[in-house]
Design a protein around this motif. Sequence first.
Motif, PDB file in Angstrom:
ATOM      1  N   THR A  21       1.828  -0.638   0.968  1.00 54.44           N
ATOM      2  CA  THR A  21       2.636   0.521   0.594  1.00 54.44           C
ATOM      3  C   THR A  21       3.319   0.268  -0.742  1.00 54.44           C
ATOM      4  OG1 THR A  21       3.193   0.436   2.920  1.00 54.44           O
ATOM      5  CG2 THR A  21       4.150   2.241   1.634  1.00 54.44           C
ATOM      6  N   THR A  78       7.244  -0.099  -0.566  1.00 54.18           N
ATOM      7  CA  THR A  78       7.796  -1.359  -0.049  1.00 54.18           C
ATOM      8  C   THR A  78       7.899  -2.397  -1.153  1.00 54.18           C
ATOM      9  OG1 THR A  78       6.543  -0.864   1.935  1.00 54.18           O
ATOM     10  CG2 THR A  78       7.602  -3.039   1.814  1.00 54.18           C
ATOM     11  N   TYR A 121      -5.694   0.596  -3.090  1.00 51.39           N
ATOM     12  CA  TYR A 121      -4.559   0.821  -2.211  1.00 51.39           C
ATOM     13  C   TYR A 121      -4.694  -0.106  -1.029  1.00 51.39           C
ATOM     14  CZ  TYR A 121      -0.979   3.032   0.538  1.00 51.39           C
ATOM     15  OH  TYR A 121       0.163   3.243   1.271  1.00 51.39           O
TER      16      TYR A 121
END
Lengths: 615, 213
Positions: free
Chosen positions: A268, A271, A265
């Motif tokens: 986002t 996005t 990760y």
Amino acid sequence: MRLRPARSSPDLGATIARPSLAPERLFRARAQADLPRDGVALAVGLVAIAWSGWAAYNSLATLRERGVPVDWVGLAFTWTGLAMVVVGLVVWVRRIDERTGLLMALCGFLFLLTSLTVARVPVLWTSGAVFNSARFPVLYYLVLAFPLGRLVGRAAWLVMAVVVVDAVGWGPLWAPFTLPADVGCTGCPPGTNLLLVSGHDHFASTTFTVLVWLALVTYGSLLVLVLWRLGIASRPGRRTLAPVYLPIVVWSTASVLEASTLLVYWITFETVQFVELVALALLPIGFAIGLLRARARRGRVGELALALDRAPQPRKLEEAIARALGDPSAEVGIWSPQDRAYLTADQRALEVPADNSGRAATSIDHEGQPIAILLHDPALLHDTRLVEGVAAVARLAVVNEHLAAAVQQQLAEMRASRARIVAASDAERQRVERNLHDGAQQRLVTLSLQLRLLEEQLRGDPELSRMVDDALNELTVALAELRELAQGVHPSVLVDHGLAAALEFLAERAPLPVTVTAPAKRYPAPLEATGYYIAAEALTNVAKYAQATRAWIRIRDQNNKLTIEVADDGIGGADPSTGTGLRGLADRVAAVDGRLEIESPPGGGTKITAELPCA
Amino acid sequence: MRLILADDSALLRTSLARALNPEFEVVADAGDAEQLLQLVDHHRPDLAIVDIRMPPTYTDEGLQAAKQIRARHPDTGVLVLSQYLQTAYAISLISAGPERMGYLLKDRISDLRELENTLNRLAAGETVVDPEIVARLVARNRAPNRLDQLTSRERNVLTLMAEGRSNAGIAQALVLSERTVETHVSNIFTKLNLAADTTDHRRVLAVLAYLRD
């Protein structure tokens, strides 16, 4: 009736047959064939719209029940699917690119298929999961085959292989490990997935990791290939590729990033996904623009054909080809068998470039013989359809020119040989005439003189004297006949005094009044002979058939043309197709590149006009 | 009368020399035009009998030689013997100067008396055009035929004029008085709209040109 039988010189060079297909008929034929196609497209389009409506309703229903944000993924996929189907059907119906159109429609339906996972019906959800990634191979094929409609290069095939494995992995292989709630069906019970397998968490987690890596490779390889192709494309080629390749670059970049977030990760997810979905939504429009541009580019082959039809000179050929290829540096060399080299319009020999020299060559052959060579930007090699089209048109133009030149040469040889045959026949007539005069006639005159001497010796014998006298009379008749024969074979006056004197000679012997109007000038021997024999043959015909009371022979020489006109006031109706006399005239006139015209309306006399070029 | 014969056939030359009456003395004979011209320069004969076709090209060397003789020795008569029954040759020859010029079909040499007659006419300064050529011209079809306005006697006179005969010759041939012939000639010239002041020699050309036109 106006007879114009013997156009003597067939203008082969001037008349090139053009195809005579009536455009209206072509349009009608196309319209008939299109009727079912329109119907099919309409039906399929309606199905797609209904399906999209249902899918959109499902996306919004989820929203209403759960009070969660809009299911943008579902809606974006529905839009992309519907747009793909509609653009594909239009492309198919309009025949812009039929195969690509059908594949686009298929791809669109595969996008719509993903909406099944929104459904709360187990069978539908499960099928949606199994075919979850089926859209990718079709989408990849469309992108990689664009704009030719077929895969070119090993890299493309490799990427295709990867995407097929990816689609199987994320589809049937991963489906048993997918919870409906994770994929589209918010709040659905696990049982909605009919294939669900539980309790193999470790296997599932390993598989997932492998599949994510696979996805990275799949998106990444597409991104690299597309970027590479954009890089090497010629400017006009890039213009065609851009509408499809730019959304794909954005989409695959976003997809790589999106997949990477599944491993680590770092940005986002939402996005990236937003960018990915926008790029995807633009893709059908990109295809529409790109296909139209590709078609316009291919249309330049047609323009090339038109340009060459109008002006087939070598320099124009090069200009027209450079324009069609969109490559101003393009050069054309025509194969010269004598020089054993490809020559440009200014007779410069073209070097065939070596590999990696920054130039590419496309050679044009015809029946195993080299015809021409095109030197151009190597980037054009990837637009094989354009280069092949241009090469084909150039081949037609060059081969056509070769044929025309060959025909011209044969025609010139034929004319020359015809002129030689006529000249030889004239020379032979002259030889025969001389032999008659200087041989037989000379001897007969001497003989008659000797007979006269003999007769004088025989004065005392009336019997013998009378016999010799008879012989002398017979000899006089023979001499007169021989003289007529010799003059008929070839009139010496033509050679010694020219056409006007020879025509007077004809007129003096004619059985009807003949008025001769002719300048007392000398012309080249073949023209004088042709003029004389035309007049002689025409007068013979007048005497035999015309029932005329008068005839006229007029010679004019104007504008480098010698015109011989023989007219009478007889019954007309002469048919040049019967009888060899007029046909023979036509051949004779053709031998000096002239033109013969016969006007013979019934009751209106006959007029034979021959125009002989005399530069 | 002193003659020179030019013909490429030696047999014909000797036969003719033998056949002619002794009053016609053949002083030399030639096989081609060049030799002929040399012999004429040398012997200055009264008359040359020249075949129109001679080496090297066998076309109209005789005609050209005749014109040269006329230019060099205007007093020497020339009789061109021709195989061609064509007006163009006759007119071409006579145009060089009609006096003592003759154009005769070669066949006619077998009629020796007629030939001797012709030679005498030439020596007397007349012009000779082969009667067959004239006959054809007179008989030629015309539209409108201007000769139709002539009486048959006038036609005969016209024909003899075209053959090159003088008024005296015509009177003798038609058994008329010279005065009558003069009247006919004057009538013909008026009817045909020909210039009346034409002298004997020039009128041959005028009449031939008229008949040809």
